[in-house]
Design a protein around this motif. Structure first.
Motif, PDB file in Angstrom:
ATOM      1  N   VAL A  94     -66.979 -16.862 -42.561  1.00  0.00           N
ATOM      2  CA  VAL A  94     -67.665 -16.281 -43.715  1.00  0.00           C
ATOM      3  C   VAL A  94     -69.171 -16.266 -43.467  1.00  0.00           C
ATOM      4  CG1 VAL A  94     -68.229 -16.630 -46.144  1.00  0.00           C
ATOM      5  CG2 VAL A  94     -65.874 -16.852 -45.382  1.00  0.00           C
ATOM      6  N   ALA A  95     -69.704 -17.358 -42.960  1.00  0.00           N
ATOM      7  CA  ALA A  95     -71.142 -17.429 -42.692  1.00  0.00           C
ATOM      8  C   ALA A  95     -71.559 -16.428 -41.615  1.00  0.00           C
ATOM      9  CB  ALA A  95     -71.520 -18.840 -42.281  1.00  0.00           C
ATOM     10  N   ALA A  96     -70.763 -16.309 -40.562  1.00  0.00           N
ATOM     11  CA  ALA A  96     -71.090 -15.390 -39.474  1.00  0.00           C
ATOM     12  C   ALA A  96     -71.038 -13.935 -39.940  1.00  0.00           C
ATOM     13  CB  ALA A  96     -70.137 -15.608 -38.303  1.00  0.00           C
ATOM     14  N   LEU A  97     -69.994 -13.583 -40.675  1.00  0.00           N
ATOM     15  CA  LEU A  97     -69.896 -12.208 -41.158  1.00  0.00           C
ATOM     16  C   LEU A  97     -70.966 -11.900 -42.197  1.00  0.00           C
ATOM     17  CD1 LEU A  97     -66.051 -11.653 -41.361  1.00  0.00           C
ATOM     18  CD2 LEU A  97     -67.654 -10.761 -39.682  1.00  0.00           C
ATOM     19  N   GLY A  98     -71.329 -12.888 -42.998  1.00  0.00           N
ATOM     20  CA  GLY A  98     -72.427 -12.695 -43.941  1.00  0.00           C
ATOM     21  C   GLY A  98     -73.739 -12.451 -43.214  1.00  0.00           C
ATOM     22  N   GLY A  99     -73.985 -13.217 -42.162  1.00  0.00           N
ATOM     23  CA  GLY A  99     -75.195 -13.014 -41.361  1.00  0.00           C
ATOM     24  C   GLY A  99     -75.197 -11.673 -40.653  1.00  0.00           C
ATOM     25  N   LEU A 100     -74.052 -11.279 -40.140  1.00  0.00           N
ATOM     26  CA  LEU A 100     -73.932  -9.978 -39.492  1.00  0.00           C
ATOM     27  C   LEU A 100     -74.174  -8.853 -40.485  1.00  0.00           C
ATOM     28  CD1 LEU A 100     -73.222  -8.361 -36.946  1.00  0.00           C
ATOM     29  CD2 LEU A 100     -70.830  -8.485 -37.663  1.00  0.00           C
ATOM     30  N   GLY A 101     -73.604  -8.985 -41.659  1.00  0.00           N
ATOM     31  CA  GLY A 101     -73.827  -7.980 -42.698  1.00  0.00           C
ATOM     32  C   GLY A 101     -75.283  -7.897 -43.100  1.00  0.00           C
ATOM     33  N   TRP A 102     -75.940  -9.040 -43.194  1.00  0.00           N
ATOM     34  CA  TRP A 102     -77.361  -9.053 -43.529  1.00  0.00           C
ATOM     35  C   TRP A 102     -78.180  -8.357 -42.440  1.00  0.00           C
ATOM     36  CZ3 TRP A 102     -81.624 -11.017 -41.052  1.00  0.00           C
ATOM     37  CH2 TRP A 102     -82.803 -10.985 -41.775  1.00  0.00           C
ATOM     38  N   ALA A 103     -77.867  -8.673 -41.174  1.00  0.00           N
ATOM     39  CA  ALA A 103     -78.610  -8.081 -40.063  1.00  0.00           C
ATOM     40  C   ALA A 103     -78.401  -6.571 -39.997  1.00  0.00           C
ATOM     41  CB  ALA A 103     -78.188  -8.734 -38.749  1.00  0.00           C
ATOM     42  N   LEU A 104     -77.172  -6.118 -40.179  1.00  0.00           N
ATOM     43  CA  LEU A 104     -76.911  -4.677 -40.160  1.00  0.00           C
ATOM     44  C   LEU A 104     -77.582  -3.972 -41.329  1.00  0.00           C
ATOM     45  CD1 LEU A 104     -73.169  -4.575 -39.071  1.00  0.00           C
ATOM     46  CD2 LEU A 104     -75.159  -3.876 -37.747  1.00  0.00           C
ATOM     47  N   GLY A 105     -77.560  -4.605 -42.482  1.00  0.00           N
ATOM     48  CA  GLY A 105     -78.241  -4.018 -43.633  1.00  0.00           C
ATOM     49  C   GLY A 105     -79.733  -3.910 -43.406  1.00  0.00           C
ATOM     50  N   ARG A 106     -80.319  -4.935 -42.800  1.00  0.00           N
ATOM     51  CA  ARG A 106     -81.744  -4.923 -42.499  1.00  0.00           C
ATOM     52  C   ARG A 106     -82.066  -3.823 -41.492  1.00  0.00           C
ATOM     53  NH1 ARG A 106     -86.106  -6.734 -44.977  1.00  0.00           N
ATOM     54  NH2 ARG A 106     -86.762  -8.672 -44.088  1.00  0.00           N
ATOM     55  N   TRP A 107     -81.191  -3.653 -40.495  1.00  0.00           N
ATOM     56  CA  TRP A 107     -81.394  -2.630 -39.469  1.00  0.00           C
ATOM     57  C   TRP A 107     -81.337  -1.234 -40.085  1.00  0.00           C
ATOM     58  CZ3 TRP A 107     -77.508   0.530 -36.967  1.00  0.00           C
ATOM     59  CH2 TRP A 107     -77.997   1.227 -35.865  1.00  0.00           C
ATOM     60  N   VAL A 108     -80.365  -0.996 -40.956  1.00  0.00           N
ATOM     61  CA  VAL A 108     -80.239   0.308 -41.608  1.00  0.00           C
ATOM     62  C   VAL A 108     -81.437   0.560 -42.521  1.00  0.00           C
ATOM     63  CG1 VAL A 108     -78.884   1.607 -43.305  1.00  0.00           C
ATOM     64  CG2 VAL A 108     -77.732   0.438 -41.425  1.00  0.00           C
ATOM     65  N   GLU A 109     -81.892  -0.481 -43.204  1.00  0.00           N
ATOM     66  CA  GLU A 109     -83.034  -0.343 -44.102  1.00  0.00           C
ATOM     67  C   GLU A 109     -84.297   0.057 -43.344  1.00  0.00           C
ATOM     68  OE1 GLU A 109     -84.781  -3.911 -46.004  1.00  0.00           O
ATOM     69  OE2 GLU A 109     -84.086  -2.930 -47.842  1.00  0.00           O
ATOM     70  N   ARG A 110     -84.413  -0.363 -42.115  1.00  0.00           N
ATOM     71  CA  ARG A 110     -85.595  -0.044 -41.309  1.00  0.00           C
ATOM     72  C   ARG A 110     -85.452   1.255 -40.536  1.00  0.00           C
ATOM     73  NH1 ARG A 110     -88.567  -5.339 -39.268  1.00  0.00           N
ATOM     74  NH2 ARG A 110     -88.390  -6.512 -41.188  1.00  0.00           N
ATOM     75  N   GLY A 111     -84.408   2.006 -40.773  1.00  0.00           N
ATOM     76  CA  GLY A 111     -84.289   3.324 -40.172  1.00  0.00           C
ATOM     77  C   GLY A 111     -83.267   3.459 -39.077  1.00  0.00           C
ATOM     78  N   GLY A 112     -82.453   2.450 -38.855  1.00  0.00           N
ATOM     79  CA  GLY A 112     -81.412   2.546 -37.845  1.00  0.00           C
ATOM     80  C   GLY A 112     -80.313   3.492 -38.312  1.00  0.00           C
ATOM     81  N   GLY A 113     -79.585   4.039 -37.369  1.00  0.00           N
ATOM     82  CA  GLY A 113     -78.531   4.977 -37.729  1.00  0.00           C
ATOM     83  C   GLY A 113     -77.311   4.823 -36.845  1.00  0.00           C
ATOM     84  N   VAL A 114     -76.251   5.511 -37.224  1.00  0.00           N
ATOM     85  CA  VAL A 114     -74.998   5.447 -36.478  1.00  0.00           C
ATOM     86  C   VAL A 114     -75.182   6.027 -35.082  1.00  0.00           C
ATOM     87  CG1 VAL A 114     -72.600   6.227 -36.456  1.00  0.00           C
ATOM     88  CG2 VAL A 114     -73.671   5.534 -38.598  1.00  0.00           C
ATOM     89  N   ARG A 115     -76.015   7.043 -34.956  1.00  0.00           N
ATOM     90  CA  ARG A 115     -76.240   7.645 -33.636  1.00  0.00           C
ATOM     91  C   ARG A 115     -76.843   6.641 -32.657  1.00  0.00           C
ATOM     92  NH1 ARG A 115     -78.401  13.790 -34.550  1.00  0.00           N
ATOM     93  NH2 ARG A 115     -76.463  14.560 -35.461  1.00  0.00           N
ATOM     94  N   ASP A 116     -77.691   5.751 -33.144  1.00  0.00           N
ATOM     95  CA  ASP A 116     -78.271   4.728 -32.266  1.00  0.00           C
ATOM     96  C   ASP A 116     -77.188   3.847 -31.675  1.00  0.00           C
ATOM     97  OD1 ASP A 116     -80.778   5.700 -32.971  1.00  0.00           O
ATOM     98  OD2 ASP A 116     -81.026   4.225 -34.589  1.00  0.00           O
ATOM     99  N   VAL A 117     -76.230   3.452 -32.479  1.00  0.00           N
ATOM    100  CA  VAL A 117     -75.123   2.610 -32.003  1.00  0.00           C
ATOM    101  C   VAL A 117     -74.278   3.380 -31.004  1.00  0.00           C
ATOM    102  CG1 VAL A 117     -73.055   1.342 -32.693  1.00  0.00           C
ATOM    103  CG2 VAL A 117     -75.091   1.291 -34.144  1.00  0.00           C
TER     104      VAL A 117
END
Length: 61
Positions: free
Chosen positions: A29-52
């Motif tokens: 739960v902690a790991a997936l929560g951290g991963l979700g936070w990191a992905l949300g932060r990345w998307v908020e800063r302009g990351g996109g699916v094409r980058d992945v």
């Protein structure tokens, strides 16, 4: 509600089924929560699916 916070909640919700499994599930739960936070932060800063997609295409070459 900010995007990283929403991502963290989503990660915890996806892992909630494992909550009753003990300490290992707690870590999941902690790991997936951290991963979700990191992905949300990345998307908020302009990351996109094409980058992945580009990262995975580069690793195949």
């Amino acid at each position: 509600m900010s995007t990283p916070f929403t991502g963290m909640i989503a990660g915890m919700a996806l892992a909630f089924a494992g909550f009753f499994g003990g300490f290992g599930a707690f870590l999941l739960v902690a790991a997936l929560g951290g991963l979700g936070w990191a992905l949300g932060r990345w998307v908020e800063r302009g990351g996109g699916v094409r980058d992945v997609r580009d990262v995975f295409e580069r690793s195949r070459r």
